[in-house]
Design a protein around this motif. Structure first.
Motif, PDB file in Angstrom:
ATOM      1  N   ARG A 503     -22.793   2.890 -12.983  1.00  0.00           N
ATOM      2  CA  ARG A 503     -24.186   3.098 -12.582  1.00  0.00           C
ATOM      3  C   ARG A 503     -24.294   3.265 -11.066  1.00  0.00           C
ATOM      4  O   ARG A 503     -25.051   4.108 -10.564  1.00  0.00           O
ATOM      5  N   ILE A 504     -23.526   2.451 -10.344  1.00  0.00           N
ATOM      6  CA  ILE A 504     -23.617   2.515  -8.875  1.00  0.00           C
ATOM      7  C   ILE A 504     -22.620   3.504  -8.286  1.00  0.00           C
ATOM      8  O   ILE A 504     -22.681   3.796  -7.090  1.00  0.00           O
ATOM      9  N   TYR A 505     -21.705   4.027  -9.117  1.00  0.00           N
ATOM     10  CA  TYR A 505     -20.692   4.945  -8.602  1.00  0.00           C
ATOM     11  C   TYR A 505     -21.294   6.214  -7.992  1.00  0.00           C
ATOM     12  O   TYR A 505     -20.834   6.667  -6.927  1.00  0.00           O
ATOM     13  N   PRO A 506     -22.301   6.873  -8.592  1.00  0.00           N
ATOM     14  CA  PRO A 506     -22.883   8.076  -7.964  1.00  0.00           C
ATOM     15  C   PRO A 506     -23.410   7.822  -6.550  1.00  0.00           C
ATOM     16  O   PRO A 506     -23.357   8.705  -5.694  1.00  0.00           O
ATOM     17  N   ILE A 508     -22.067   5.771  -4.442  1.00  0.00           N
ATOM     18  CA  ILE A 508     -20.886   5.748  -3.564  1.00  0.00           C
ATOM     19  C   ILE A 508     -20.446   7.177  -3.244  1.00  0.00           C
ATOM     20  O   ILE A 508     -20.103   7.489  -2.094  1.00  0.00           O
ATOM     21  N   ILE A 509     -20.466   8.060  -4.251  1.00  0.00           N
ATOM     22  CA  ILE A 509     -20.110   9.467  -4.025  1.00  0.00           C
ATOM     23  C   ILE A 509     -21.081  10.099  -3.044  1.00  0.00           C
ATOM     24  O   ILE A 509     -20.692  10.839  -2.118  1.00  0.00           O
ATOM     25  N   GLN A 510     -22.367   9.805  -3.204  1.00  0.00           N
ATOM     26  CA  GLN A 510     -23.380  10.353  -2.299  1.00  0.00           C
ATOM     27  C   GLN A 510     -23.155   9.847  -0.877  1.00  0.00           C
ATOM     28  O   GLN A 510     -23.326  10.610   0.103  1.00  0.00           O
ATOM     29  N   LEU A 511     -22.763   8.572  -0.753  1.00  0.00           N
ATOM     30  CA  LEU A 511     -22.496   7.989   0.565  1.00  0.00           C
ATOM     31  C   LEU A 511     -21.298   8.685   1.214  1.00  0.00           C
ATOM     32  O   LEU A 511     -21.336   9.015   2.417  1.00  0.00           O
ATOM     33  N   ILE A 512     -20.230   8.916   0.434  1.00  0.00           N
ATOM     34  CA  ILE A 512     -19.040   9.612   0.961  1.00  0.00           C
ATOM     35  C   ILE A 512     -19.415  11.035   1.386  1.00  0.00           C
ATOM     36  O   ILE A 512     -19.001  11.506   2.458  1.00  0.00           O
ATOM     37  N   TYR A 513     -20.193  11.696   0.555  1.00  0.00           N
ATOM     38  CA  TYR A 513     -20.608  13.074   0.854  1.00  0.00           C
ATOM     39  C   TYR A 513     -21.430  13.135   2.143  1.00  0.00           C
ATOM     40  O   TYR A 513     -21.202  13.968   3.024  1.00  0.00           O
ATOM     41  N   THR A 514     -22.365  12.210   2.276  1.00  0.00           N
ATOM     42  CA  THR A 514     -23.244  12.203   3.457  1.00  0.00           C
ATOM     43  C   THR A 514     -22.469  11.841   4.715  1.00  0.00           C
ATOM     44  O   THR A 514     -22.701  12.416   5.793  1.00  0.00           O
ATOM     45  N   ALA A 515     -21.547  10.865   4.577  1.00  0.00           N
ATOM     46  CA  ALA A 515     -20.807  10.391   5.752  1.00  0.00           C
ATOM     47  C   ALA A 515     -19.966  11.491   6.380  1.00  0.00           C
ATOM     48  O   ALA A 515     -19.855  11.572   7.613  1.00  0.00           O
ATOM     49  N   GLY A 516     -19.366  12.372   5.581  1.00  0.00           N
ATOM     50  CA  GLY A 516     -18.487  13.406   6.148  1.00  0.00           C
ATOM     51  C   GLY A 516     -18.995  14.816   5.922  1.00  0.00           C
ATOM     52  O   GLY A 516     -18.200  15.755   5.901  1.00  0.00           O
ATOM     53  N   VAL A 531     -18.752  16.586  -8.473  1.00  0.00           N
ATOM     54  CA  VAL A 531     -18.716  15.236  -9.045  1.00  0.00           C
ATOM     55  C   VAL A 531     -20.063  14.542  -8.894  1.00  0.00           C
ATOM     56  O   VAL A 531     -20.550  13.881  -9.819  1.00  0.00           O
ATOM     57  N   GLY A 532     -20.701  14.703  -7.734  1.00  0.00           N
ATOM     58  CA  GLY A 532     -21.971  14.029  -7.489  1.00  0.00           C
ATOM     59  C   GLY A 532     -23.093  14.519  -8.374  1.00  0.00           C
ATOM     60  O   GLY A 532     -23.972  13.742  -8.766  1.00  0.00           O
ATOM     61  N   GLN A 885      -9.646  14.641  -9.392  1.00  0.00           N
ATOM     62  CA  GLN A 885      -8.954  13.582 -10.137  1.00  0.00           C
ATOM     63  C   GLN A 885      -9.064  12.238  -9.425  1.00  0.00           C
ATOM     64  O   GLN A 885      -9.267  11.196 -10.057  1.00  0.00           O
ATOM     65  N   MET A 886      -8.925  12.254  -8.113  1.00  0.00           N
ATOM     66  CA  MET A 886      -9.017  10.999  -7.355  1.00  0.00           C
ATOM     67  C   MET A 886     -10.419  10.408  -7.435  1.00  0.00           C
ATOM     68  O   MET A 886     -10.586   9.187  -7.506  1.00  0.00           O
ATOM     69  N   LEU A 887     -11.439  11.280  -7.405  1.00  0.00           N
ATOM     70  CA  LEU A 887     -12.827  10.802  -7.420  1.00  0.00           C
ATOM     71  C   LEU A 887     -13.274  10.382  -8.814  1.00  0.00           C
ATOM     72  O   LEU A 887     -14.271   9.654  -8.942  1.00  0.00           O
TER      73      LEU A 887
END
Length: 969
Positions: A503-506, A508-516, A531-532, A885-887
């Protein structure tokens, strides 16, 4: 027929998916059918083993059925004349009802005791009182050897009955062969003349024929069976007879399904005897063992179902995932059929027929595979450990097919759920769903993860409270009592925890996407967006990997923990490898038959005080034990259960242990971290002062004793000696510190008398120097503890003891107890089922992973072709796949590790509820074997690596013009 052909074409078109679904169905059926097969097989093995142990421990043959009746002839009732013949016939017929081969059947009759007088007083001393009886045994000639004399005649010789006798009778009655004796009895109208003509002995001392027939040989004259029946059994002058019917059954052929017939046959025999004889007895040594097998079967069946809960959930999830993949590929077709007038029932009928076809194949193949799985269970010696053990008797039975049928129906129903949901969608709804892939899944919308997580945590707290009460109050849980929730709740927690983290994983993906966002290269930017925005699409495979990995870790930890704690419990209870006692010479007087007790003498004059003399013991040599081959170290360990410790005005009953510190430290076993300091440091404290002692925490808390205090120690009438407290301990080899419930009586009133109350009594221990206790208290027998070298076998030690003629009064063998525990059916179930579940979980995870990604890639050929046409290189496409695959899979592995380790630490400690809490020492401890986790991670890495190779190979074959053409189509 047309519908059937259409279904076949559709199955051929999706052959890889259908094959994967079929494999899942076969595994489900095999797993379900293996449970009754394994239950039957392990109980069958345990039945024979228990009967063999019964024979070893009691020296009674378990296959013996022994019946006795006292026959009294009645002149008023004519039926009694034929009663014995009818009884013989009934028992002979009923003996076949036991359902096992009869090795031996013996009928024995005996008269009451008569006075025997010599026919010729000049040849035999007439003053000797001779009491004896006439006896006969069927087929006696086949089981004896003639020592002296001749075989008796089958008919009276000049009115004299010839008889066999054992040497003991000649000695007891002071006669020789050929001396004629006469029975004179007022109830007999004429004298009976007996002449012993043959001295006999048993031809084989191990022959079961002589079971229960070797008493009173000093008074038995054995008459040929036919002669006895004709002249004595049918002679109304003999008004009473003792009758025995003995059956020796081959208990190794006793089958589990024949237990009902076996007990019923015994009940029929006993009922017949009770209705016709006033005095009778029916004995069957095996019955107490057989009667508990109903409960054992229920407990074992419950355990098997409980152990299989996690892997059953995984299989159900796998079947649902594969069925969902099949349905997803056919949703467009379903929507078109619905738009053209096909009803939901017609569409579902096709899926039902498809499921019935696959289920029928699984029903045919699954039970046979279940038999092979059962053999794997029987060969398990630990988690992921297999040995060459005697093969279990494995066979298919009706119950196995019943379980298989239930599994097929349940599995097919599971595969129909996606089809039912798909038939509710129209063509418009299907296109709308394709455009909204990033919406929340249904389980997240209804907060199912939060609800299940709360329920599992609540149940966890409930188990913890129960466990705390058991340990604190010294209560006993039933031996190996299995609560199914102990296995259901962890599976529920793993499922809920996985859903919650997804539930909280998306986010985290959004945070990674925004950060870089400003620095990501194009292929990684595309992957993060993919993935997001498609979290729902990846949730199935991610949840599947999470559950597989977490369940594998939990199963490994649970199995290792239970095995290790059972092993440590046995090692701690015994203290070392071998504990033995030898006989000590002493001056204790022989026991007197008239003694009224240990402190009184029935033979002493009234009022005379008898002073009990303290027994003086002579210590046997200890050196021979240290010189036994294969013995690494040996120690003397003295234990006195009823000693006392006094400090100030406080006196407490305690267990006293005397040791030699150096030898004890080399020989005893104690788990690390049970004491505040290392075990050897406490022994070093003792070694510095002969008066030094260690006391248990319970003594310190109840008396206030502390390090440096002087205490007085003694027992019975032995005068105490002063010792100094050097340390306080919580655990010590072979000492159980757990509280126990004791009954105490308290007077309430003159009318009510006394009432029994229970209180929790904390055991107490004092450890000191053996030499100090022997010099200042008394020399009394001690135990010898032996630590064996790793390659030393128990049998080799037994042979060495026998070779050196060392007498042993008692012996406890830790190695043999460990072997017996591993052969326990419940331990076999834990190790076998969890190993099997682990392997199945890995297998279906691998299949599900490859299937998902191959189908996912084949559905995105157009996307990859367009990306290649836009200038994305092949290496960048591989980078996209690796990043994806990693994500997804990599993240699922991480979540699975977190979930599995969390579930293990929370729920594995609850498994101590399955054991007796009062005897579980040392405390239950969760165990993790790094090798198990390493194996699991290697398997996951190999799985992902193979997946990447396959996907990379598929990508390398994509042609731009084919992708563009596909897009135009």
């Amino acid at each position: 027929m047309a519908l059937f052909l259409m279904i076949l074409r559709k199955m051929v078109k999706n052959r890889w998916l259908e094959l994967s679904l079929l494999i899942g169905l076969i595994i489900s059926v095999a797993l379900a059918s293996s449970m009754p097969i394994y239950t039957h097989a392990i109980l069958q093995r345990m039945l024979i083993k228990d009967l063999e142990v019964l024979q070893t421990d009691t020296t009674q043959y378990p296959g013996q059925v022994y019946n006795y009746a006292y026959f009294v002839r009645s002149e008023k009732e004519q039926d009694t004349d034929h009663l014995l013949a009818e009884t013989d016939a009934f028992l002979k017929e009923e003996s076949h009802g036991f359902g096992v081969p009869i090795l031996l059947a013996t009928t024995m009759r005996s008269t009451m005791n008569f006075n025997f007088k010599p026919s010729d007083p000049s040849k035999v001393d007439p003053s000797v009182k001779r009491l004896g009886e006439l006896t006969t045994m069927s087929e006696l000639e086949k089981h004896i050897r003639l020592v002296d004399g001749v075989m008796p005649s089958a008919e009276p010789v000049n009115g004299v009955y010839e008889a066999w006798v054992f040497p003991e009778l000649l000695t007891e009655m002071k006669i020789v062969l050929g001396n004629e004796l006469i029975i004179q009895d007022e109830d007999l109208k004429q004298n009976i003349r007996i002449k012993p003509v043959g001295v006999i002995d048993r031809s084989d001392y191990a022959d079961p024929y002589w079971t229960n027939n070797m008493y009173d040989l000093r008074s038995r004259f054995f008459i040929p069976f036919g002669l006895f029946e004709k002249e004595i059994t049918n002679n109304k002058e003999f008004t009473s007879l003792y009758c025995f019917w003995n059956y020796i059954l081959d208990y190794h052929q006793l089958k589990l399904e024949g237990l009902g017939a076996y007990t019923a046959a015994h009940a029929q025999m006993e009922g017949y005897l009770s209705n016709r004889f006033n005095s009778y007895k029916s004995e069957n040594p095996a019955l107490p063992t057989l009667k508990v097998y109903g409960d054992k079967e229920k407990k074992l069946r419950m355990m098997l179902w409980s152990l299989n809960v996690p892997v059953s959930i995984l299989l159900a999830f796998y079947l649902f995932m594969v069925a969902n993949l099949i349905t997803e590929r056919q949703k467009t077709e379903i929507a078109v059929l619905r738009s053209r007038g096909a009803s939901r029932t017609q569409i579902l009928l096709g899926y039902v027929l498809e499921g019935a076809l696959l289920g029928g194949i699984a029903l045919l193949v699954g039970p046979a595979i279940g038999m092979q799985l059962t053999k794997i269970l029987g060969a398990s010696n630990g988690f992921l450990e297999f040995v060459q053990r005697a093969a279990m008797e494995v066979k298919l039975n009706q119950e196995a097919y019943q379980y298989a049928l239930i599994a097929v129906v349940a599995s097919v129903c599971m595969t129909l759920i996606p089809a039912v949901m798909a038939t509710r969608t129209t063509i418009v709804g299907h296109k709308q769903a394709l455009a909204r892939k990033n919406k929340l899944s249904f389980v997240h919308k209804i907060f199912l993860d939060i609800v299940l997580l709360a329920v599992s945590i609540y149940l966890l707290q409930s188990f913890n409270r129960r466990m705390t009460d058991l340990v604190a109050l010294g209560l006993d849980s039933m031996d190996m009592k299995v609560d199914p929730l102990l296995f259901v709740v962890p599976a529920l927690f793993i499922f809920a925890m996985g859903l919650f983290l997804l539930r909280i994983y998306p986010w985290i993906i959004q945070l990674i996407y925004t950060a870089g966002r400003k620095w990501w290269p194009p292929y990684l930017y595309s992957t993060l967006l993919q993935v997001g925005r498609s979290t729902t699409q990846y949730q199935f495979i991610m949840l599947f990997i999470v559950m597989t990995l977490a369940t594998g870790l939990f199963s490994a930890s649970a199995a290792r923990t239970m095995n290790k704690n059972i092993e440590e419990k046995i090692r701690y209870t015994n203290g070392t490898d071998i504990v033995l006692q030898t006989p000590w010479d002493n001056d204790a007087p022989p026991p007197q038959s008239g003694a009224s007790g240990p402190s009184g003498d029935a033979g002493s004059p009234a009022g005379e005080v008898v002073v009990k003399k303290r027994v003086q013991y002579t210590e046997p040599p200890f050196l021979p034990f240290t010189q036994l081959p294969g013995v690494e170290s040996a120690a003397r360990v003295f234990q006195k259960k009823d000693a006392y410790l006094s400090i100030g005005k406080e006196t407490k009953r305690t267990t006293l242990m005397g040791i030699d510190t150096d030898e004890f430290g080399q020989t005893a076993w104690l788990r690390d971290q049970l004491l505040d300091h290392h075990f050897n440091e406490y022994l070093n404290l003792l070694a510095g002062d002969s008066k030094a002692v260690l006391i248990s925490r319970s003594i310190a808390e109840e008396t206030g004793a502390k390090v440096g205090d002087t205490v007085n120690i003694g027992w019975g009438d032995v005068r105490g000696t002063a010792s100094i407290v050097y340390g306080i301990i919580d655990y010590w080899p072979s000492w159980n510190p757990n509280p126990v419930l004791t009954a105490s009586s308290s007077s309430t009133s003159s009318t009510s008398g006394s009432t029994k109350q229970t209180k929790v009594d904390a055991p107490k221990l004092v450890v000191g120097h053996l030499s100090y206790f022997q010099n200042n208290l008394a020399v009394e027998p001690y135990d010898v503890w032996l630590k064996l070298k790793p390659d030393m076998t128990s049998q080799a030690l037994y042979d060495a003891l026998e070779l050196k003629h060392i007498k042993i009064e008692s012996l406890v063998d830790t190695k043999q107890m460990l072997v017996r525990s591993k052969n326990d059916p419940f331990q076999l179930a834990v190790n076998g089922v969890m190993t099997l579940g682990f392997l199945i979980a890995i297998g279906i995870s691998f299949m599900g992973f490859l299937l998902y990604w191959v189908l996912s890639l084949s559905g995105r050929i157009l996307q990859f072709g367009v990306l290649r046409a836009m200038g994305i290189s092949y290496a960048q496409l591989i980078g996209m796949l690796v990043a994806e695959q990693m994500l997804t899979s990599g993240a699922a592995v991480l979540i699975g590790m977190i979930t599995g380790n969390t579930a293990s630490r929370l729920f594995v400690p609850l498994f101590q509820l399955t054991f007796d809490s009062s005897s579980q020492v040392p405390p239950f401890q969760v165990s993790f074997d790094p090798n198990d986790q390493l194996h699991l991670y290697i398997i996951v890495l190999v799985m992902i690596g193979i997946g990447l190779l396959l996907l990379g190979g598929m990508l390398s074959r994509i042609k731009i013009h084919q992708a563009i053409k596909l897009g135009e189509d």
